[in-house]
Every structure is written in structure tokens, then in C-alpha cells.
Write a protein that holds these residues in place. Sequence first.
Motif, PDB file in Angstrom:
ATOM      1  N   ARG A 520       5.195  50.602  51.508  1.00  0.00           N
ATOM      2  CA  ARG A 520       5.334  50.702  50.048  1.00  0.00           C
ATOM      3  C   ARG A 520       5.628  52.143  49.668  1.00  0.00           C
ATOM      4  O   ARG A 520       4.887  53.061  49.988  1.00  0.00           O
ATOM      5  CB  ARG A 520       4.065  50.230  49.358  1.00  0.00           C
ATOM      6  CG  ARG A 520       3.727  48.781  49.578  1.00  0.00           C
ATOM      7  CD  ARG A 520       4.545  47.822  48.743  1.00  0.00           C
ATOM      8  NE  ARG A 520       4.290  47.966  47.318  1.00  0.00           N
ATOM      9  CZ  ARG A 520       4.700  47.097  46.401  1.00  0.00           C
ATOM     10  NH1 ARG A 520       5.394  46.021  46.772  1.00  0.00           N
ATOM     11  NH2 ARG A 520       4.442  47.278  45.137  1.00  0.00           N
ATOM     12  N   ALA A 521       6.728  52.351  48.957  1.00  0.00           N
ATOM     13  CA  ALA A 521       7.172  53.692  48.587  1.00  0.00           C
ATOM     14  C   ALA A 521       6.175  54.348  47.647  1.00  0.00           C
ATOM     15  O   ALA A 521       5.378  53.683  46.970  1.00  0.00           O
ATOM     16  CB  ALA A 521       8.547  53.634  47.941  1.00  0.00           C
ATOM     17  N   ILE A 522       6.254  55.673  47.575  1.00  0.00           N
ATOM     18  CA  ILE A 522       5.295  56.431  46.791  1.00  0.00           C
ATOM     19  C   ILE A 522       5.309  56.041  45.314  1.00  0.00           C
ATOM     20  O   ILE A 522       4.270  56.053  44.643  1.00  0.00           O
ATOM     21  CB  ILE A 522       5.557  57.951  46.963  1.00  0.00           C
ATOM     22  CG1 ILE A 522       4.388  58.770  46.409  1.00  0.00           C
ATOM     23  CG2 ILE A 522       6.880  58.359  46.329  1.00  0.00           C
ATOM     24  CD1 ILE A 522       4.461  60.240  46.770  1.00  0.00           C
ATOM     25  N   ASP A 523       6.471  55.669  44.792  1.00  0.00           N
ATOM     26  CA  ASP A 523       6.593  55.298  43.379  1.00  0.00           C
ATOM     27  C   ASP A 523       6.799  53.803  43.175  1.00  0.00           C
ATOM     28  O   ASP A 523       7.307  53.373  42.135  1.00  0.00           O
ATOM     29  CB  ASP A 523       7.753  56.074  42.737  1.00  0.00           C
ATOM     30  CG  ASP A 523       7.443  57.560  42.613  1.00  0.00           C
ATOM     31  OD1 ASP A 523       6.292  57.888  42.244  1.00  0.00           O
ATOM     32  OD2 ASP A 523       8.337  58.380  42.889  1.00  0.00           O
ATOM     33  N   ALA A 524       6.414  52.989  44.144  1.00  0.00           N
ATOM     34  CA  ALA A 524       6.540  51.538  44.018  1.00  0.00           C
ATOM     35  C   ALA A 524       5.651  51.033  42.887  1.00  0.00           C
ATOM     36  O   ALA A 524       4.639  51.662  42.541  1.00  0.00           O
ATOM     37  CB  ALA A 524       6.163  50.860  45.328  1.00  0.00           C
ATOM     38  N   PRO A 525       5.997  49.904  42.291  1.00  0.00           N
ATOM     39  CA  PRO A 525       5.155  49.345  41.224  1.00  0.00           C
ATOM     40  C   PRO A 525       3.744  49.077  41.727  1.00  0.00           C
ATOM     41  O   PRO A 525       3.521  48.878  42.929  1.00  0.00           O
ATOM     42  CB  PRO A 525       5.876  48.030  40.867  1.00  0.00           C
ATOM     43  CG  PRO A 525       7.273  48.218  41.341  1.00  0.00           C
ATOM     44  CD  PRO A 525       7.194  49.086  42.541  1.00  0.00           C
ATOM     45  N   PRO A 526       2.776  49.061  40.832  1.00  0.00           N
ATOM     46  CA  PRO A 526       1.383  48.827  41.252  1.00  0.00           C
ATOM     47  C   PRO A 526       1.197  47.432  41.830  1.00  0.00           C
ATOM     48  O   PRO A 526       1.969  46.513  41.554  1.00  0.00           O
ATOM     49  CB  PRO A 526       0.584  49.005  39.961  1.00  0.00           C
ATOM     50  CG  PRO A 526       1.563  48.777  38.858  1.00  0.00           C
ATOM     51  CD  PRO A 526       2.877  49.270  39.376  1.00  0.00           C
ATOM     52  N   VAL A 527       0.168  47.288  42.636  1.00  0.00           N
ATOM     53  CA  VAL A 527      -0.190  46.010  43.220  1.00  0.00           C
ATOM     54  C   VAL A 527      -1.636  45.714  42.857  1.00  0.00           C
ATOM     55  O   VAL A 527      -2.384  46.587  42.404  1.00  0.00           O
ATOM     56  CB  VAL A 527      -0.034  46.010  44.755  1.00  0.00           C
ATOM     57  CG1 VAL A 527       1.368  46.432  45.150  1.00  0.00           C
ATOM     58  CG2 VAL A 527      -1.075  46.911  45.408  1.00  0.00           C
ATOM     59  N   LEU A 528      -2.040  44.475  43.078  1.00  0.00           N
ATOM     60  CA  LEU A 528      -3.444  44.133  42.956  1.00  0.00           C
ATOM     61  C   LEU A 528      -4.073  44.281  44.329  1.00  0.00           C
ATOM     62  O   LEU A 528      -3.613  43.672  45.298  1.00  0.00           O
ATOM     63  CB  LEU A 528      -3.621  42.699  42.450  1.00  0.00           C
ATOM     64  CG  LEU A 528      -5.088  42.230  42.354  1.00  0.00           C
ATOM     65  CD1 LEU A 528      -5.820  42.994  41.250  1.00  0.00           C
ATOM     66  CD2 LEU A 528      -5.168  40.731  42.111  1.00  0.00           C
TER      67      LEU A 528
END
Length: 786
Positions: A520-528
Motif C-alpha cells: 500500500r502506497a504512502i498516500d493510498a486511501p485509508p483502510v479499516l
Amino acid sequence: MHSVHGALMGALFAAPAVEGRLVRVTGLVQGVGFRPTVWRIATAMGLSGHIRNDAAGVEIALWCSDAEFETFADRLKAQCPPLARIDGIEAATLEGPRPAGGFAITASAGGQVKTGIAPDAACCPQCLAEVLDPKDRRYFYPFANCTHCGPRLSIVKAIPYDRRSTAMARFSICEDCRAEYENPADRRFHAQPIACPACGPRVWLEGPDRVVVGGGPQAVIREAAALIGEGRIVAIKGIGGFHLACDATDEAAVAQLRARKKRDGKPFALMARDLEQLAEFAELSGEDRAALAARAAPIVLVKRRDSCSVAAGVAPEHERLGFILPYTPLHHLLLRALAAPVVMTSGNRSGEPQCTDNDEARQELAGIADFWLMHDREIVNRLDDSVVRRDGHGISVLRRARGFAPEPLALPAGFDGPVRALAAGGDLKAAFCLAGDGKALLSQHLGDLDELKNQDAWGQALGLYRSLFDTKPDLIAADRHPGYRSTRLAMELARETAARFVQVQHHHAHLASCLAQHGRAIDAPPVLGIILDGLGYGDDGTIWGGEFLLGGYRGFRRLAYFEPVAMPGGDKASVEPWRNAYAHLRAAFGPDFLAKLPVDRPFVRALAEKPLGVLDRMIERGVNAPLASSAGRLFDACAAVLGICFERQSYEGQAGMEMEALASPFMDAAEAWPATSPKGPVISWKGLWEALLRDQASGVETGLIAARFHRTLIEIISRKAIGLTKENGVGTVALSGGAFQNRLLLNGVLAELTVAGLEGLAHASVPANDGGLALGQAMIGLALWH
């Protein structure tokens, strides 16, 4: 006309243009037989140029056509040495004339090269064939190795990585070995641990009175095998430490080992001769077989056969056995002289580090071992055996040590900057991490830091890693728990190095660790993130352990959590499950709950004999009874009510593991109890406890109750996760924390998320438990730097 035709034909069939290329190969490409592989490919293709190591990795100068370069690159990827890893191949134009002659291996550039160190690797088929061949000069030699296999991290002392800087320095290389070492066409070209009977380490057998059994390796190893077959316990010096071995099918020998080692219930690891023998004792999938035969040679948890003749005392109350295959010539020769698998457990007293030194083993294992199978190659760096298991999503690493460390982990996009981070990890299952320049180096498992010897090993290993990989950290990250030894060590190091110090919330680090290994990239959307474990210091001053977090590397929000329940007795509640049973039932039904339950239930009678008044005062006054939303303590409470480890756990997670094993055969038939997840952020367990006690009163089989507990927990967690993802517009859920090493829980939640159309991320290459904390801490530290 003839001249024009000749010119046309010449143009059509002209040799392809030859161009000079400067090729940079990145990855794990030094000290692993990479240069001779390139030399063989280039020589076979008739190409000109050279290869050399430099401070950045491997540099190849190559003169060839475009088509030849494509063929060269394809062959290099296909023929990559077993211990090497190619992350990228880049080429730039190289000016200058084509050199005369063929292809050469030249001296390293840039002076002293600080090379990476490959993990220790299992004996390769070629070396094993030599050891078993009576006509070969290495016949029955227990220390054969080449560039494709053998000791690496376990023997290195300093940089550069050459023989002088390893435990092999005291062994003068003979002429036959030197000829192999200097021949680029030989698989032992620059194999630093190269050895043979004429110049390498030797093996011997001794007893308590230090009488050495001589006669050469054949006599020594066969005598050791005979002793094991007679029921004796033999301490065996391996690559990364000593093991204690006995006949795994001998109930008396196993019981004696357990009593002498004072290891009450924790399962023993086993070693089988080969896959064929192992299959007699366990059910093996294709993935299991591949994991067992991999160069890392980890312990693999496999399902025991109903007809399994392994002693019951090997893994009491467990449906799975931890098997490993021989990974050194010494192991291969010993197991071939035995009729049955052997217990191969760490050579230590319970709770202490594994012995590595001969004199230490003689002293520490006296009274445990009957004999010692020794050798004179020093173990510089302690390396426990790695542990893996096949889950619904593939192979998961549960303990990352020999065979995996210190192989670098590629970091996701956005983490390729020059900033260097050092992360200290946690106090349990300690491991540190060095990260920067797009890669992370996670250390081997270093044990629990409440043991002074492990603290020393932590410091020594960190010094070696920083030296090997030339790391001066810009930032140092550690857990927020003020009492962690790892945090205090990190703070001291930050003061010494003037590095920026960052403290990371425990469960945020678990989340980041899972995200990092999934790229997951540093600026990827948030996850739960669903983070379930035993204990972690929370942002509100309470203990967390059942968390639903929305976020990424740079931060998180706590959306939901398990209901906090007191841990009466503090740390004692982590080892005495009855305390958690009382606290959970009290929280669900009030302080007088016990009077409402039938006295004929075993757990009710057992609780009535405890000092419950003292616990009530602790809970009411908040003295030595911290609140915890811990998933681990919930498992402990349920296990105690079901009669599992009621009084005490002899090792971390025992109650939960035994309940998992008890539930496993009933999972297909089990249905969840109607204990729905609440709409608010707090998940309470009153409905679950009501259903569990109702089943128990109705005489439902204990294994089925354990399975229904798992099914209910899976349903509650999954429903909560699905609801939170909808509310927050999230499509990915990351699962982390030690409780997700429960195979039933992990597979069940992943299945429910998949049905709901969500992407579920689970740990694979890095442990979900605290052994993966340091990676997450490093990622968060680097992300916050930007």
C-alpha cells in the motif's frame, strides 16, 4: 545491377548493431553466487564485458545487440541463483570501444564494499548428493555448503562479508577448496563458508564426563542416532543454536525431556527424515510440501493424521504438529540413521535463550541432555527456527528468523527517499527494523526482552545490522508504552545519535505492518484495520486489544472497540485465565453473578474457591485492575469457563490455541449464537456469554461450544467491519495482531469480507503478532517525516 543487389543483400543480412550498456541489477545480489551466474550466461552467449560488485550492488558492463540484451536479461531472471533476488534490471548507454576478449569478473569498485548478507539456507540438492556419495571427497561431511546453501547470517562477524569476517576465519582453506573458491565456473566460487574434511570444522560426541566419542563423523553421528533410538536426549549444535533431540515416538523420552526442561505444555517441534516419512504422520497439501522443502526450511504447522504415532506429549491438546525437514548435512546424516522422526526443540531451559556456545551448552543443558553432539564452528548470531503455517490465503510467517532474516523487504511507493529509520519493535517476540532507500531489513526473532540475555542479544544484533548495512538513523521509532524495555533502549539510542525520536501507538503499528507487506502506497486511501491482540498501550491510557481503526501510515481514528473489561491482578491476568473469566462474567451480569449459577458447574466451583472479594475490591477501586479491550483476554475467559487452562497458562496464548484446536473439528457444523453486534462503537459480550452458559447448561459438547464461540466472534467482527466500511466509504480491511494467528478466526473473517465484496489483507511475509511491530513503526516514522 549486381553491385546494387549485393548492397541490398548486405543491408538485409547485416549483423545487428552492438552497443555498450552499463547494467545495474538491484536486489539481493551479493554473496549469493550472482557474479558467476552472470559470467556463465554471458560466456555462453559469447558476449564481451565484465561484472563487479560496488557499494550500490552489482554493475555489469555489456556489449551486445538489443536482441542479445533481451535474451541475456531473460536468462538472468530464469537462472537467478537460489539465494539471490532480482528487484530490477536497468541499463544505460556505455560509451567507449568494445573490449577485446570475452567476459570477466573483475575486482570490486569503490574500495571496501559493504555487502548485504543472505539468510542461512538449507543444504542444496547438489551438496547433499556429494555428502551421500561414497566416491566424493565430501562424503559424510556434516558441513558441506556452496554459494547456493549453508550458513550466512549465523556466522558473520563484520564487514566486508568475506571469510576473514566470519566464524570460518580460523579454518585455513586447503588447496582443493581454494581451486573451487577461485573458479567462476564452480558453484563454490567465493563461497565464504567453503569447507571439506581436510580443512573445515569437525564434529564429535561427548557425555556429562566430557569423554569424546571419536572415530570420524560416521561413527560419531551413528552413535548419536543409536543413543536417541535408545531413549536418550541429545543436545545437537546446529547453524543458529543448540537443539534438544529425542525419539518423537517414545512417550517416556518425550515426557522426560518435558520434565527436565520444565516445559509444561508448549508443543515441541519435530524433524522428519524427508517428505515421504513426514507424510506418514501428517496430512500435507501442495503448499505445505513447498514450504517444508523451501530454502528457508522453516517449521511448518501441519495437521496430524488420525493414525499418527508421534507421542501424545509432543503437542498435547493440539491438532497440528510443527514439522521441519533437515536443513544441514549434519541433520540429514543423523535422520538417515534413525527409524523415526525426532523432537527438535530449542536447546535451553524453559524461558531462557537458546544456547549457542559449547561451554554454555555444557553448563546450561546439564541435567537435561544425556549427550552433546558438538562441532567447532562458532555460532556468531543466534537464529531460532522460523515458523510458518498454511492459511486460507496462503503461507503465513508466524516467527521470522533463520532462513528469512535479513532478506530485505521491498517498501511500497513513496518510501524510497533517503531518510533512514530504525524501529525498536516491542518487548515480546522482539525484532527491530532498519528502513530506508525503498527497503526494510527486519531482524530475526530475538525473544522476549524481560530476559537479560535477550536484551544483550538485541543490542549485539542491532550493532551488527547497523554495521553491515551502514545505517546511521535519521529517526528512531518505538512503542508508546512507557514501561517497554525496547522503548527505553530506543530513547537511549536516539540521544546518542541525535536522531529524531517518534513513539508509535501499538495497534497503529500493527496496521501499518500489514499495509506495508501488501504494497500500500504512502498516500493510498485509508483502510479499516481490525487489530486483535493481547495487550497494547492505548491513546486513552487504557489497554487496547480489540480495535477497529480507520487510517493509514500517517494516522488513524478509533471507530469501534471491544468493551473494556478489568484485568484483576494486572500482569497476573495474562497468565491466569480464571481471573479473566471472573472479570468478564462480572462485567456482563453484575458482581453477584456467581450466586445465580448452578454450583455443579466445574468453573463455578473453581471460582468459588478463589479470593473473589480481593478481586472485587481491585475492580471497584481500579487498583491493579486496568481496563482492557483485549481480544486475547476474551479468549482466555472463554477457555477458563470451558475448563481449558483454568488455573494457568504455561506459555503465551496457550488457552486460545487449545480452544482453537478443540473447536476445529466442529466448525463445519457450528452455527453462531444470536449475539448481534451493537450499533454503537462498543462491542459488548453479554449476549455471547448468555448463549455460551445456556449451551453449557444444556450439556452441549465442549468442542461444539468452542466452535460456536468462534463462529459468533467471526460474525460479530465481520458485521461490524462491513457496517463501518459502508459508513466510511472504505473497500479494504486489514487484519493484524496476534489473535489473527488463530486460523479459524482469520479464515472465517476473510471469508465473510470476501462475500461482502471487500478486500481483506492478512499478514504473510511478516508476523501478525508483535514480531511484525517494528516494520509498522518504521513505516509510520518515515511517513510522518514527509
